[in-house]
Design an enzyme around this catalytic site. Structure first.
Site, PDB file in Angstrom:
ATOM      1  CB  SER A   8      -0.834  -0.155   1.386  1.00  0.00           C
ATOM      2  OG  SER A   8       0.134   0.086   2.272  1.00  0.00           O
ATOM      3  CG  ASP A  66      -4.094  -2.837  -1.402  1.00  0.00           C
ATOM      4  OD1 ASP A  66      -4.768  -2.716  -2.139  1.00  0.00           O
ATOM      5  OD2 ASP A  66      -4.170  -2.733  -0.346  1.00  0.00           O
ATOM      6  N   GLY A  69     -10.046  -2.697   7.479  1.00  0.00           N
ATOM      7  CA  GLY A  69      -9.798  -2.667   9.043  1.00  0.00           C
ATOM      8  C   GLY A  69     -10.638  -3.850   9.907  1.00  0.00           C
ATOM      9  CE  LYS A  74     -12.973  -7.023   7.463  1.00  0.00           C
ATOM     10  NZ  LYS A  74     -11.970  -5.962   7.128  1.00  0.00           N
ATOM     11  CG  HIS A  85     -10.147  -4.186  -2.002  1.00  0.00           C
ATOM     12  ND1 HIS A  85      -9.045  -3.455  -1.701  1.00  0.00           N
ATOM     13  CD2 HIS A  85     -10.136  -4.497  -3.348  1.00  0.00           C
ATOM     14  CE1 HIS A  85      -8.479  -3.360  -2.870  1.00  0.00           C
ATOM     15  NE2 HIS A  85      -9.023  -4.269  -3.940  1.00  0.00           N
ATOM     16  N   GLY A  86     -11.248  -5.613   1.901  1.00  0.00           N
ATOM     17  CA  GLY A  86     -11.765  -5.786   3.252  1.00  0.00           C
ATOM     18  C   GLY A  86     -12.367  -7.254   3.603  1.00  0.00           C
ATOM     19  NE  ARG A 121      18.156 -12.353  18.341  1.00  0.00           N
ATOM     20  CZ  ARG A 121      19.306 -12.654  18.417  1.00  0.00           C
ATOM     21  NH1 ARG A 121      20.275 -13.053  17.589  1.00  0.00           N
ATOM     22  NH2 ARG A 121      19.871 -12.357  19.754  1.00  0.00           N
TER      23      ARG A 121
END
Ligand code: G3H
Ligand code: 13P
Ligand code: ZN
Length: 316
Positions: A50, A83, A185, A188, A215-216, A285
């Site tokens: 994105s 994106d 996000g 929804k 999408h989403g 790590r």
């Protein structure tokens, strides 16, 4: 195998009723977790970047990591996709950077303008064998750099099936993201999750053999939502797209399913858990490694939901 565009992937996905996972990458651990999953499951893959990811990590770093992944996994067809490209210029820059697929998202513009902008990108991209995704209708939700409509307005901005044939014919665009009630996000739906399958069916009838994109499409998995809430997070009302709805869509012309939030939540949940259970830990790590493992396992599960596990060879 070199980086590929999505032509063969979408052809096979459409024909055999599955969808390809398009996963957003922002850093090394996310990228490696996804790559390990597709390598173990022998799945084709779309990695997407994105504008926010580019601002965070830079295109050259992300592209270099993906180039390593391609080199180390010659049996996996991998597409690298922009994106939500916001302008023609952005799309051109990503094409120059070696991306094999770009999205031009002019879905907030009037229909004629969306068509004109999309066509300009398509005419440019096709000269370089790069494929283009456009969007009709508008999604809900707000991400860092992707602004959608408010929840209350989602149903007013769904894709209009009457527009799809003209749009595809006039632009020659390779795939179409259609708004059918999802949003970006982790929030929804307010009550019951509901997608407009009637609209998807009407679109598929008008565009037979044509790849659609959803999408989403994160599911907001209970396992990670619960861990986040248990270990000091606050996402009590998070709600995603049920996985059976994703599987259903993959049999109705949806060939690409975008997932970002589920990656973010897997990583956040694991790190929160480790910080809470072992407050003395300070070696990155020791928490980024388990976060990467959590992403790998989550993505493996998603590949089965999408039905693209074991499909690397036929998409190559
Ligand atoms: O489409 C939205 C993706 O989740 C990307 O979000 O702009 O915050 O990277 P982002
Ligand atoms: P989610 O927020 O549901 O993961 O959607 C990601 C997306 O659509 C990226 O373009
Ligand atoms: Zn999106």
């Amino acid at each position: 195998m070199a980086l590929v565009n999505t032509k063969k992937m979408f052809e096979m996905a459409y024909k055999n009723n599955y969808a390809i996972g398009a996963f957003n990458v922002n850093n090394m651990e996310i990228t490696q977790g996804i790559i390990e999953a597709v390598s173990q499951e022998k799945s084709p893959l779309i990695l997407q970047v994105s504008r926010g990811a580019r601002e965070y990590a830079s295109n050259s770093w992300l592209k270099a990591m993906i180039d390593v992944a391609v080199k180390e996994n010659p049996e996996i067809p991998i597409c690298i996709h922009l994106d939500h490209g916001d302008t023609v210029q952005t799309c051109k820059e990503f094409i120059e950077d070696g991306f094999t697929s770009v999205m031009i998202d002019a879905s907030g513009k009037p229909f004629e303008e969306n068509m004109a902008i999309t066509k300009e990108v398509v005419d440019y991209a096709h000269k370089y064998d790069v494929v283009v995704e456009a969007e009709l209708g508008q999604l809900g939700g707000i991400e860092e750099d992707v602004v959608g409509v408010s929840h209350e307005d989602i149903s007013k901005h769904l894709c209009d099936p009457e527009q799809v044939e003209e749009f595809v014919k006039k632009t020659n665009v390779d795939s179409l993201a259609v708004a059918i009630g999802t949003s970006h996000g982790a929030y929804k739906f307010k009550k019951e999750p509901k997608l407009a399958f009637d609209i998807l069916e009407a679109i598929e009838k008008r565009l037979p053999n044509y790849p659609l994109v959803m999408h989403g499409s994160s599911s907001v998995l209970k396992e990670f939502k619960d861990l986040i809430n248990k270990y000091g997070g606050a996402m009590p009302d998070a709600m995603g797209v049920p996985e059976d709805a994703i599987t259903q869509a993959s049999k109705m012309g949806v060939c690409k399913v975008n997932i970002d939030t589920d990656l973010r939540m897997a990583m956040t949940a694991k790190i929160r858990q480790i910080f809470a259970e072992k407050p003395s830990e300070f070696d990155p790590r020791k928490y980024l490694g388990p976060a990467r493992d959590a992403i790998r396992e989550m993505v493996k599960h998603k590949l089965h939901v999408l039905g693209c596990n074991g499909k690397a060879a036929e998409c190559a």
